[in-house]
Enzyme design. Structure first.
Site, short mmCIF file in Angstrom:
data_model
loop_
_atom_site.label_atom_id
_atom_site.label_comp_id
_atom_site.label_asym_id
_atom_site.label_seq_id
_atom_site.Cartn_x
_atom_site.Cartn_y
_atom_site.Cartn_z
CG ASP A 1 -2.01 0.95 1.19
OD1 ASP A 1 -2.33 1.55 0.02
OD2 ASP A 1 -2.41 1.59 2.29
CG ASN B 1 -7.30 -2.94 -6.21
OD1 ASN B 1 -6.16 -3.66 -6.04
ND2 ASN B 1 -7.64 -2.10 -5.52
#
Length: 248
Positions: free
Chosen positions: A26, A74
């Site tokens: 991340d 995503n």
């Protein structure tokens, strides 16, 4: 759960490990934004970090490394960004295959391949076959993967067996369900690292993380280094894993 800071010494007598490490990568977008760059620049730099981390994990004795490459959620990102990420995946599979093979790394992909482009699926199959005999480090990339979806598909497989009369409902246990998960060929997950400062697991390896040690670091993924991985390993080794039992 902790945020990494100064190096943590490993107490004498603590067990070695971890054997299997997963990472939620991340912070690519924030890394790019802090430098006045487009998000794509962060993703491109993140691929370089993947390359370095795979090498570092092998050098540090980690046998299994599982990376969260692209989640089922995503797909909600802007189309241009999704297309860029898929392009980076193609580049990685082309550019890194020979290096992984020469360094003894076995590559596999876990996730729903039906949602991926046909050429990417073909490249994955080629990479998996090319590295199948390697055993120095097993690298798994989770693509179009979601922890809840993984559990659901496992339950569906068992339900189908029951409906066909091949399995009694009472015979279903944890081991049987675990054997239907996409990660069934991987060992127990010892440690899950999340970069970028967030402290959640974001639908990643939900079943597999039941007794996993969670380690969070503020380092954004493009800045994650071998030293950060060493910090995480030191943190893992100082913990006492009791699996619900009382400490002796």
């Amino acid at each position: 759960m902790s945020t990494l800071a100064a190096p943590i010494p490993m107490p004498a007598g603590m067990p070695e490990g971890p054997r299997h490490v997963a990472i939620i990568m991340d912070g690519n977008g924030r890394w790019a934004k802090a430098r006045g760059m487009p998000r794509t620049a962060g993703h491109r730099r993140g691929v370089e970090t993947v390359r370095a981390t795979v090498r570092a994990a092998g050098e540090l004795g980690i046998e299994y490394l599982t990376l969260f490459g692209f989640s089922t959620e995503n797909w909600k990102r802007p189309l241009d960004e999704v297309n860029f990420l898929m392009g980076l995946l193609r580049q990685y599979l082309r550019a890194e295959l020979e290096t992984l093979a020469k360094e003894g790394a076995r590559l596999r992909v876990v996730g729903d391949r039906d949602g991926l482009a046909a050429d990417i699926v073909d490249m994955i199959k080629t990479a998996e076959e090319r590295t199948r005999a390697n055993a120095r480090i097993h690298v798994s990339i989770a693509l179009n993967y979601g922890g809840r979806a993984d559990i659901v598909q496992a339950a569906q497989r068992l339900a189908t067996a029951v409906a066909q009369g091949k399995l009694a409902p009472a015979a279903i246990d944890e081991d049987m369900l675990e054997g239907c998960l996409l990660t069934r060929d991987l060992p127990e997950l010892d440690m899950l690292i999340r970069t970028g400062g967030e402290q959640r697991i974001s639908n990643f390896l939900l079943w597999q993380s039941a007794y996993t040690e969670l380690v969070f670091t503020n380092a954004l993924w493009p800045d994650f280094s071998k030293a950060d991985l060493e910090h995480a390993i030191a943190e893992f080794r100082r913990r006492e894993r009791r699996y619900g039992a009382v400490a002796g």
